[in-house]
Design an enzyme around this catalytic site. Structure first.
Site, mmCIF file in Angstrom:
data_model
loop_
_atom_site.group_PDB
_atom_site.id
_atom_site.type_symbol
_atom_site.label_atom_id
_atom_site.label_comp_id
_atom_site.label_asym_id
_atom_site.label_seq_id
_atom_site.Cartn_x
_atom_site.Cartn_y
_atom_site.Cartn_z
ATOM 1 N N LYS A 75 101.050 -40.425 73.531
ATOM 2 C CA LYS A 75 100.138 -41.304 73.819
ATOM 3 C C LYS A 75 99.600 -41.895 72.711
ATOM 4 O O LYS A 75 99.883 -41.087 71.563
ATOM 5 C CB LYS A 75 99.120 -41.127 74.650
ATOM 6 C CG LYS A 75 99.436 -40.723 76.159
ATOM 7 C CD LYS A 75 100.177 -42.114 76.882
ATOM 8 C CE LYS A 75 99.188 -43.230 77.214
ATOM 9 N NZ LYS A 75 99.977 -44.326 77.889
ATOM 10 N N HIS A 93 103.259 -49.222 72.274
ATOM 11 C CA HIS A 93 103.059 -50.083 72.872
ATOM 12 C C HIS A 93 102.622 -51.488 71.785
ATOM 13 O O HIS A 93 101.652 -51.933 71.778
ATOM 14 C CB HIS A 93 102.059 -49.998 73.738
ATOM 15 C CG HIS A 93 101.933 -48.924 74.755
ATOM 16 N ND1 HIS A 93 102.856 -49.015 75.770
ATOM 17 C CD2 HIS A 93 101.320 -47.647 74.898
ATOM 18 C CE1 HIS A 93 102.933 -47.927 76.732
ATOM 19 N NE2 HIS A 93 102.012 -47.282 76.068
ATOM 20 N N PHE A 132 108.962 -41.677 81.848
ATOM 21 C CA PHE A 132 108.089 -40.925 82.771
ATOM 22 C C PHE A 132 107.851 -41.756 84.340
ATOM 23 O O PHE A 132 107.088 -41.504 84.874
ATOM 24 C CB PHE A 132 106.481 -40.709 82.415
ATOM 25 C CG PHE A 132 106.490 -39.485 81.263
ATOM 26 C CD1 PHE A 132 106.338 -38.315 81.659
ATOM 27 C CD2 PHE A 132 106.374 -40.043 79.997
ATOM 28 C CE1 PHE A 132 106.046 -37.510 80.944
ATOM 29 C CE2 PHE A 132 106.295 -38.926 79.122
ATOM 30 C CZ PHE A 132 106.147 -37.570 79.489
ATOM 31 N N ARG A 193 113.114 -46.739 88.204
ATOM 32 C CA ARG A 193 112.669 -45.293 88.210
ATOM 33 C C ARG A 193 111.131 -45.490 88.706
ATOM 34 O O ARG A 193 110.675 -44.720 89.682
ATOM 35 C CB ARG A 193 112.458 -44.849 87.009
ATOM 36 C CG ARG A 193 113.964 -44.513 86.354
ATOM 37 C CD ARG A 193 113.849 -43.857 84.918
ATOM 38 N NE ARG A 193 115.045 -43.445 84.493
ATOM 39 C CZ ARG A 193 115.319 -43.420 83.030
ATOM 40 N NH1 ARG A 193 114.664 -43.900 82.137
ATOM 41 N NH2 ARG A 193 116.358 -42.823 82.584
ATOM 42 N N THR A 217 112.730 -62.086 93.297
ATOM 43 C CA THR A 217 111.773 -62.685 92.493
ATOM 44 C C THR A 217 112.293 -63.491 91.439
ATOM 45 O O THR A 217 111.476 -64.240 90.708
ATOM 46 C CB THR A 217 110.841 -61.506 91.558
ATOM 47 O OG1 THR A 217 111.650 -60.788 90.958
ATOM 48 C CG2 THR A 217 110.008 -60.571 92.613
ATOM 49 N N CYS A 296 100.955 -51.771 84.303
ATOM 50 C CA CYS A 296 99.599 -51.765 83.606
ATOM 51 C C CYS A 296 99.845 -52.166 81.930
ATOM 52 O O CYS A 296 99.895 -51.482 81.164
ATOM 53 C CB CYS A 296 98.968 -50.158 83.393
ATOM 54 S SG CYS A 296 97.407 -50.311 82.644
ATOM 55 N N ILE A 332 95.638 -47.646 85.787
ATOM 56 C CA ILE A 332 95.570 -46.456 85.006
ATOM 57 C C ILE A 332 96.950 -46.525 84.080
ATOM 58 O O ILE A 332 97.997 -46.567 84.642
ATOM 59 C CB ILE A 332 95.217 -45.102 85.882
ATOM 60 C CG1 ILE A 332 94.039 -44.907 86.368
ATOM 61 C CG2 ILE A 332 95.400 -43.915 84.636
ATOM 62 C CD1 ILE A 332 93.726 -44.048 87.198
ATOM 63 N N ASP A 333 96.665 -46.211 82.800
ATOM 64 C CA ASP A 333 97.895 -46.172 81.858
ATOM 65 C C ASP A 333 98.476 -45.094 81.605
ATOM 66 O O ASP A 333 99.426 -44.860 80.675
ATOM 67 C CB ASP A 333 97.631 -47.014 80.599
ATOM 68 C CG ASP A 333 96.558 -46.654 79.713
ATOM 69 O OD1 ASP A 333 95.922 -45.554 80.164
ATOM 70 O OD2 ASP A 333 96.105 -47.255 78.709
ATOM 71 N N LEU A 335 99.177 -42.418 84.240
ATOM 72 C CA LEU A 335 99.395 -41.813 85.401
ATOM 73 C C LEU A 335 100.113 -40.763 85.699
ATOM 74 O O LEU A 335 99.914 -39.828 86.490
ATOM 75 C CB LEU A 335 99.936 -43.032 86.635
ATOM 76 C CG LEU A 335 99.019 -44.294 86.899
ATOM 77 C CD1 LEU A 335 99.883 -45.587 87.336
ATOM 78 C CD2 LEU A 335 97.905 -43.740 87.681
#
Length: 380
Positions: A75, A93, A132, A193, A217, A296, A332-333, A335
């Site tokens: 992170k 990010h 993940f 995933r 979509t 998120c 929540i980023d 998880l």
């Protein structure tokens, strides 16, 4: 000699790690040096790394690591604005228009370092080599179910904490749902995933989710079917061209307007000022009251769920963005950290083949990641 420096995560509740002691032993056997920082919160204890032969360093000492060390974490770094001279492997990010990512790229520019973003480690076909995603979907669906259950009892989702494993998580959810009807759910991005993990959690809890992916979509919306479910799980990451799945207008109470006289009558025009002949805004009041935005990305210009503007956290997993009718958003980023051992072991196994190739940063997955970074810096 390639030197991999595994830093301690400094974010609260982040217990995951991208390298196991077994993986570290393999890298050292291949001729690499591995340093692992001590951590009071890592799910895998430091003793395993010490026994494997890793060098052990103090937590958060990576800024003083040798200049040639490759700093590996998951992170974000502390947002202290300091220049970054090292090569870093992490989830940055910073390449999809995120506003906070611009500050990170500035730090790399000032320090002369490089970001090898884990999200952009891809094979020759553009597929991510490690993610993940499955556990993000699994845990995200779980917290969304918890939020729905709490809402049905007149409250909002309570704080969450690490689980010892998925069996403990499922048992906790069974208690939450006790005495309640089974909610309906729709998953968008169900074939990926993340969506697979979300679907597996739903199935384990007796839900039969509606599964949507690109085929459902591709027309770009509106999507009134989403509003017909109790819960919506967004498992599609924001990118240019991603449609809006739940617009702000969907939050409002039922409309008073019942008749429109379109005297100009030009429904076939691209410039029709009343483009609602088949629009979701004309539908009955929504059933949807909880959104789990597993992807998120509220800071992105392409956020497909633009009804909230900040991530939630473990202390307050859901935010109420509308009262009547209610709408709670779980966003929540980190998880997968709810199941840190399982998610770490899974991710580390997927990433290990790429870590073995760290001695060749100019080609393969690392070369492609470097090119992505270079392109982002040119446009920054």
């Amino acid at each position: 000699m390639t030197h991999l420096w595994v830093r301690a995560e400094q974010r609260p509740n982040e217990e995951r790690v991208g390298l196991t002691p077994e993986g570290a032993r393999e890298l050292m056997a291949a001729g690499m040096k591995v340093t692992v920082e001590q951590s009071d919160q890592r799910a895998i204890l430091i003793d395993g790394y010490r026994d494997a032969g890793c060098d052990i360093a103090a937590a958060a000492s990576w800024p003083d690591a040798p200049e040639d060390a490759i700093i590996f974490g998951l992170k974000e770094l502390p947002e202290d604005g300091t220049p970054l001279p090292h090569r870093h492997i992490m989830f940055g990010h910073a390449f999809k228009g995120q506003h906070s990512g611009r500050a990170l790229l500035n730090r790399f520019r000032e320090g002369g370092g490089t970001l090898y973003d884990l999200e952009y480690l891809v094979d020759e076909d553009g597929r991510r080599v490690a993610a993940f995603g499955y556990w993000a979907g699994y845990a995200g669906a779980a917290v969304t179910v918890k939020a729905w259950a709490a809402q049905q009892r007149g409250g909002i989702c309570p704080a969450v904490a690490t689980y010892g494993g998925k069996d403990a998580l499922l048992a906790d959810l069974a208690r939450d749902l006790g005495g309640l009807r089974i909610p309906s759910a729709i998953i968008i991005g169900a074939l990926g995933r993340v969506g697979t993990g979300a679907a597996d959690l739903c199935t384990a809890m007796g839900l039969a989710p509606t599964l949507w992916d690109m085929a459902e979509t591709s027309q770009g919306g509106p999507f009134p079917q989403i509003l017909e479910h109790d819960m919506f799980l967004n498992c599609i990451f924001a990118r240019p061209g991603t449609p809006v799945f739940v617009p702000k207008a969907a939050l409002e109470a039922p409309r008073d307007l019942t008749v429109i006289g379109d005297v100009a009558c030009d429904p076939d025009s691209d410039y029709n000022p009343v483009p609602i002949y088949d629009a979701a805004a004309l539908e009955a009041p929504r059933d949807l009251t909880v959104i789990g935005d597993v992807a998120c990305d509220p800071d992105s210009d392409y956020n497909p769920v633009p009804i909230y503007d900040a991530a939630t956290d473990w202390a307050a997993p859901a935010r109420r963005v509308h009262d009547a009718p209610p709408m709670d958003v779980m966003a929540i980023d980190n998880l997968p950290s709810l199941l840190p051992v399982e998610s770490s072991q899974d991710f580390a196994a997927l990433l290990l083949p790429s870590l073995r190739a760290l001695g060749h940063l100019d080609r393969g997955v690392w070369g492609r990641a470097h090119e992505t970074f270079t392109t982002a810096m040119k446009g920054h």
